[in-house]
Motif scaffolding. Sequence first.
Motif, PDB file in Angstrom:
ATOM      1  N   PRO B  82       0.762  -1.402   0.138  1.00 36.79           N
ATOM      2  CA  PRO B  82      -0.046  -0.189  -0.206  1.00 36.79           C
ATOM      3  C   PRO B  82       0.790   1.164   0.002  1.00 36.79           C
ATOM      4  N   LEU B  83       2.220   1.230   0.448  1.00 37.13           N
ATOM      5  CA  LEU B  83       2.847   2.415   0.635  1.00 37.13           C
ATOM      6  C   LEU B  83       3.347   2.495  -0.992  1.00 37.13           C
ATOM      7  N   ILE B  84       3.646   1.580  -1.577  1.00 36.91           N
ATOM      8  CA  ILE B  84       4.336   1.823  -2.920  1.00 36.91           C
ATOM      9  C   ILE B  84       3.009   2.380  -3.817  1.00 36.91           C
ATOM     10  N   THR B  85       1.737   1.782  -3.667  1.00 36.95           N
ATOM     11  CA  THR B  85       0.741   2.237  -4.563  1.00 36.95           C
ATOM     12  C   THR B  85       0.176   3.387  -4.195  1.00 36.95           C
ATOM     13  N   MET B  86       0.213   3.883  -3.024  1.00 37.06           N
ATOM     14  CA  MET B  86      -0.706   5.060  -2.466  1.00 37.06           C
ATOM     15  C   MET B  86      -0.425   6.294  -3.584  1.00 37.06           C
ATOM     16  N   ARG B  87       0.664   6.614  -3.828  1.00 40.89           N
ATOM     17  CA  ARG B  87       0.629   7.795  -4.508  1.00 40.89           C
ATOM     18  C   ARG B  87       0.460   7.893  -6.238  1.00 40.89           C
ATOM     19  N   LEU B  88       0.479   6.661  -6.541  1.00 37.92           N
ATOM     20  CA  LEU B  88       0.455   6.530  -7.847  1.00 37.92           C
ATOM     21  C   LEU B  88      -0.695   7.392  -8.659  1.00 37.92           C
ATOM     22  N   LEU B  89      -1.987   7.320  -8.252  1.00 34.84           N
ATOM     23  CA  LEU B  89      -3.078   8.037  -8.911  1.00 34.84           C
ATOM     24  C   LEU B  89      -3.491   9.176  -7.856  1.00 34.84           C
ATOM     25  N   ALA B  90      -3.387   8.831  -6.850  1.00 35.93           N
ATOM     26  CA  ALA B  90      -3.833  10.073  -5.763  1.00 35.93           C
ATOM     27  C   ALA B  90      -2.977  11.362  -5.935  1.00 35.93           C
ATOM     28  N   ASP B  91      -1.650  11.149  -6.319  1.00 28.37           N
ATOM     29  CA  ASP B  91      -0.920  12.230  -6.340  1.00 28.37           C
ATOM     30  C   ASP B  91      -0.999  12.915  -7.736  1.00 28.37           C
ATOM     31  N   GLU B  92      -1.400  12.376  -8.544  1.00 36.03           N
ATOM     32  CA  GLU B  92      -1.676  13.032  -9.640  1.00 36.03           C
ATOM     33  C   GLU B  92      -2.708  14.093  -9.517  1.00 36.03           C
ATOM     34  N   ARG B  93      -3.580  13.649  -8.730  1.00 37.06           N
ATOM     35  CA  ARG B  93      -5.009  14.504  -8.667  1.00 37.06           C
ATOM     36  C   ARG B  93      -4.469  15.816  -7.798  1.00 37.06           C
ATOM     37  N   LYS B  94      -4.055  15.444  -6.595  1.00 37.35           N
ATOM     38  CA  LYS B  94      -3.406  16.408  -5.977  1.00 37.35           C
ATOM     39  C   LYS B  94      -2.377  17.305  -6.469  1.00 37.35           C
ATOM     40  N   SER B  95      -1.662  17.052  -7.307  1.00 34.57           N
ATOM     41  CA  SER B  95      -0.652  18.144  -8.026  1.00 34.57           C
ATOM     42  C   SER B  95      -1.305  18.534  -9.495  1.00 34.57           C
ATOM     43  N   HIS B  96      -2.483  18.235  -9.604  1.00 32.63           N
ATOM     44  CA  HIS B  96      -3.256  18.728 -10.751  1.00 32.63           C
ATOM     45  C   HIS B  96      -2.600  18.134 -12.080  1.00 32.63           C
ATOM     46  N   THR B  97      -1.588  17.247 -11.790  1.00 37.90           N
ATOM     47  CA  THR B  97      -1.204  16.727 -13.243  1.00 37.90           C
ATOM     48  C   THR B  97      -2.072  15.677 -13.963  1.00 37.90           C
ATOM     49  N   ALA B  98      -3.272  15.276 -13.057  1.00 37.99           N
ATOM     50  CA  ALA B  98      -4.170  14.470 -13.893  1.00 37.99           C
ATOM     51  C   ALA B  98      -4.740  15.068 -15.151  1.00 37.99           C
ATOM     52  N   GLU B  99      -4.744  16.510 -15.042  1.00 40.57           N
ATOM     53  CA  GLU B  99      -5.126  17.191 -16.257  1.00 40.57           C
ATOM     54  C   GLU B  99      -4.533  17.104 -17.360  1.00 40.57           C
ATOM     55  N   LEU B 100      -3.054  17.154 -17.106  1.00 41.04           N
ATOM     56  CA  LEU B 100      -2.186  16.994 -18.507  1.00 41.04           C
ATOM     57  C   LEU B 100      -2.189  15.447 -18.696  1.00 41.04           C
ATOM     58  N   LEU B 101      -2.206  14.568 -17.769  1.00 40.15           N
ATOM     59  CA  LEU B 101      -2.204  13.080 -18.566  1.00 40.15           C
ATOM     60  C   LEU B 101      -3.681  12.903 -19.140  1.00 40.15           C
ATOM     61  N   PHE B 102      -4.728  13.539 -18.631  1.00 40.93           N
ATOM     62  CA  PHE B 102      -5.837  13.026 -19.345  1.00 40.93           C
ATOM     63  C   PHE B 102      -6.337  13.893 -20.380  1.00 40.93           C
ATOM     64  N   THR B 103      -5.657  14.906 -20.506  1.00 42.83           N
ATOM     65  CA  THR B 103      -5.697  15.746 -21.951  1.00 42.83           C
ATOM     66  C   THR B 103      -4.675  15.535 -22.989  1.00 42.83           C
ATOM     67  N   SER B 104      -3.715  14.574 -22.685  1.00 48.24           N
ATOM     68  CA  SER B 104      -2.779  14.157 -23.732  1.00 48.24           C
ATOM     69  C   SER B 104      -3.278  13.041 -24.608  1.00 48.24           C
ATOM     70  N   PRO B 105      -2.849  13.018 -25.617  1.00 43.18           N
ATOM     71  CA  PRO B 105      -3.272  11.863 -26.516  1.00 43.18           C
ATOM     72  C   PRO B 105      -2.816  10.542 -26.409  1.00 43.18           C
ATOM     73  N   ILE B 106      -3.047  10.205 -25.003  1.00 41.78           N
ATOM     74  CA  ILE B 106      -2.740   8.612 -24.964  1.00 41.78           C
ATOM     75  C   ILE B 106      -3.921   8.054 -23.940  1.00 41.78           C
ATOM     76  N   LYS B 107      -4.068   6.762 -24.285  1.00 43.31           N
ATOM     77  CA  LYS B 107      -5.208   6.076 -23.601  1.00 43.31           C
ATOM     78  C   LYS B 107      -5.162   6.001 -22.047  1.00 43.31           C
ATOM     79  N   LEU B 108      -6.353   5.902 -21.626  1.00 43.29           N
ATOM     80  CA  LEU B 108      -6.308   5.844 -19.944  1.00 43.29           C
ATOM     81  C   LEU B 108      -5.654   4.560 -19.686  1.00 43.29           C
ATOM     82  N   ARG B 109      -5.880   3.667 -20.496  1.00 45.98           N
ATOM     83  CA  ARG B 109      -5.306   2.279 -19.996  1.00 45.98           C
ATOM     84  C   ARG B 109      -3.827   2.313 -20.144  1.00 45.98           C
ATOM     85  N   SER B 110      -3.405   2.927 -20.981  1.00 43.16           N
ATOM     86  CA  SER B 110      -1.707   3.269 -21.082  1.00 43.16           C
ATOM     87  C   SER B 110      -1.054   4.203 -19.902  1.00 43.16           C
TER      88      SER B 110
END
Lengths: 342, 250
Positions: B82-110
């Motif tokens: 749980p310590l390894i995985t906790m930051r994987l997606l939670a942190d993207e949201r916290k640092s607003h980088t989710a918006e970069l990832l989800f507006t890039s031309p790559i698929k969610l599954r990638s």
Amino acid sequence: MNPSWQKGYSTKSVYLQTPFHQGIGYVNLRINAAMIQVQNVSKHYGELVAVDNISFQLEKGDVLGFLGPNGAGKTTTMRIITGYMPPTKGSVYISDIDVFEDPQAAKSHIGYLPENPPLYEDMVVREYLDFVADIKQVPNREKNGRIHYVMEKCGIVNVGKRIIGHLSKGYKQRVGIAQALINDPEVLVLDEPTSGLDPMQIIEIRELIKGLSGERTVILSTHILPEVTMICSKVVIINKGKIVLEESLERLTNKIDGIENILLKTRYWGEEIQEKIISLPNVSDIRLGLSNELIIEPKKGVDIREDLTDLVMQNGWGLLEMRPVVHNLEEVFLRAISTEGN
Amino acid sequence: MKGVYPILKRELRSYFASPLAYVILVVFQLVSAMFFFLNLKGFLHLQFDPSYQLLREELNLNTVIIIPYFDTMSIVLLFIIPLITMRLLADERKSHTAELLFTSPIKLRSIILGKYLAALILLIIMLCLSSLNIVVLMAHGNPDLGVVLSSYLGLLLLGASFLAIGIFASSLSSSQLVAAVIAFGILLLLWLVGASSDTESSIFGYISLISHFKNFGKGIIELKDLAYYLSVIYIGLFLTHTALDSERWR
């Protein structure tokens, strides 16, 4: 002809058939080469309607100032345009590609700077841009050139080796803009690019954005109104999720100039002043200002200042002050928002 | 599957740019070495126990050191993953980088796959380091290599399943702490649900993460256990995809 085409609804794939052949294949008929088309877009969050049936379109080279009070739906609209979230209703086309039919293709045309720049604070600037270039699928042989170009353009060459988390807010914002530019997008969506910066940085960022427009189509949201007059070619004001004003800046400023009012203040004060002024040939309306001054609205396009001075002199009312009241964008903005509220 | 590699690369870099990866590696190594040492000590103790002579057949390196060692390792993983995985997606949201990832031309599954593989690589590094203990044992004795290898395969699959559940937990929250607690909760539940039953006798035994590991520890690689772990991984990643996708629609 399909009537929807005449509304400027972009391209359709049409199977061309001639009497002599079976058909010569699908061709795209370009009816209207709009870069961005937003068609009847709505977004609901449960009960809340964040964006309510918005439509507009932008041509290549347009710079749109997207205005509205806080919570008007600006960020939501921009997120829908960039494909971050789908609309509840309606559709968005980026250079004729439906953002939700073919998100990968549409997104590769867009550069997006969200309200909070999407930065990995633990990365070095250059490394970060390298990463963004990778996920935006900039070809490897162009990558270094692009990184160099955006760093130069955004003035971050000297911080290229620094950790993003240690940069000042202005530099972070620039890295955010650099990130949006890395794939040389035709469409640039900037959500409040100058918020939280100091006046000097604001000027620099504005210059930067001005320099970027031209070939690109830019959507820029802001709550700093003068910014719009400085940068934009078109204005959309939204309030409570609805468009309340959509105008090119040129026409907007003409509109503003056309209804320039005159403020008049005299030492003498009496009822007959109003009567006499209203009886002047070119005055269309008169009202009382806040502190015993008169706001005089002339007939369109007529300069009545000379007539007014003459009148004041003849009657010896004692002229204290006379100046044009500038109808600035602020006033237009407030009026647009308040009429919608009623 | 374009975009998997850059995501993976950045994620790994980010693990090693912060102290997190090093701390996790060191802690895991220390704890595993300690358990290994305790088992070894117990084994040496038995050498001088007169009753040991009678049980010489049963109390060998495998039963006294290897099997208990891997059992403990599996529990240590339960705490560390749980310590390894906790930051994987939670942190993207916290640092607003989710918006970069989800507006890039790559698929969610990638995006999900890239992140998952980065965590998997960290897990593999962890397991490789801990194998030093076994190497020491090999230098001075002859443990059953088959059991060691199948145990490592089991541990890898178990850890990979934990990671898939952990990344799902991370997709549910923007707080790393909440993500870690959710992951730990799910893992513990799935672990304990079949603690008292085996895979054959009850449904609880079948869905339990622990019961499928037992065979690997005995040196048995069964298709049903492989299928179980691979399904858990797939379901974890699928749920992550669903969670992220549905969030955008809300």
